[in-house]
Design a protein around this motif. Structure first.
Motif, PDB file in Angstrom:
ATOM      1  N   GLU A 269       0.851  -1.186   0.000  1.00 22.10           N
ATOM      2  CA  GLU A 269       0.000   0.000   0.000  1.00 22.10           C
ATOM      3  C   GLU A 269       0.891   1.241   0.000  1.00 22.10           C
ATOM      4  N   PRO A 270       0.471   2.325  -0.677  1.00 22.17           N
ATOM      5  CA  PRO A 270       1.268   3.556  -0.669  1.00 22.17           C
ATOM      6  C   PRO A 270       1.332   4.164   0.724  1.00 22.17           C
ATOM      7  N   GLU A 271       2.472   4.797   1.009  1.00 26.55           N
ATOM      8  CA  GLU A 271       2.619   5.540   2.255  1.00 26.55           C
ATOM      9  C   GLU A 271       2.090   6.955   2.035  1.00 26.55           C
ATOM     10  N   GLU A 272       1.853   7.671   3.111  1.00 28.62           N
ATOM     11  CA  GLU A 272       1.235   9.001   3.035  1.00 28.62           C
ATOM     12  C   GLU A 272       2.029   9.964   2.155  1.00 28.62           C
ATOM     13  N   LYS A 273       3.361   9.899   2.192  1.00 29.74           N
ATOM     14  CA  LYS A 273       4.180  10.857   1.440  1.00 29.74           C
ATOM     15  C   LYS A 273       4.393  10.457  -0.020  1.00 29.74           C
ATOM     16  N   ASP A 274       4.005   9.245  -0.418  1.00 26.23           N
ATOM     17  CA  ASP A 274       4.239   8.760  -1.776  1.00 26.23           C
ATOM     18  C   ASP A 274       3.445   9.539  -2.816  1.00 26.23           C
ATOM     19  N   LYS A 275       4.030   9.667  -3.997  1.00 30.99           N
ATOM     20  CA  LYS A 275       3.330  10.228  -5.151  1.00 30.99           C
ATOM     21  C   LYS A 275       2.642   9.054  -5.843  1.00 30.99           C
TER      22      LYS A 275
ATOM     23  N   ALA B   5       2.898   3.766  -6.664  1.00 28.53           N
ATOM     24  CA  ALA B   5       3.273   4.725  -5.630  1.00 28.53           C
ATOM     25  C   ALA B   5       4.784   4.896  -5.669  1.00 28.53           C
TER      26      ALA B   5
ATOM     27  N   ASP C  48       8.128   6.881  -3.975  1.00 27.11           N
ATOM     28  CA  ASP C  48       8.694   7.666  -2.881  1.00 27.11           C
ATOM     29  C   ASP C  48       9.315   8.927  -3.482  1.00 27.11           C
TER      30      ASP C  48
END
Length: 56
Positions: A7-13, A23, A25
């Motif tokens: 799953e993408p992290e909050e800061k990922d584009k 996603a 980084d």
């Protein structure tokens, strides 16, 4: 640099590339330009290819 199915992290584009949600980084986004995701029988899995001039 690595590749993970997660799953993408909050800061990922998050971008949609050829109908695949990816996603990225932001810290390594510059290194992902002109890369190709491919399947390699030698590696028995997915590989990132190209852009060797910016390789880490």
């Amino acid at each position: 640099m690595g590749l993970a199915l997660d799953e993408p992290e909050e800061k990922d584009k998050v971008v949609n590339i050829n109908e695949v949600v990816v996603a990225i980084d932001p810290d390594i986004e510059i290194y992902t330009e002109n890369l190709t995701l491919d399947f390699s029988q030698e590696a028995n899995g997915l590989v990132l290819a190209g852009n060797e001039s910016n390789c880490c």
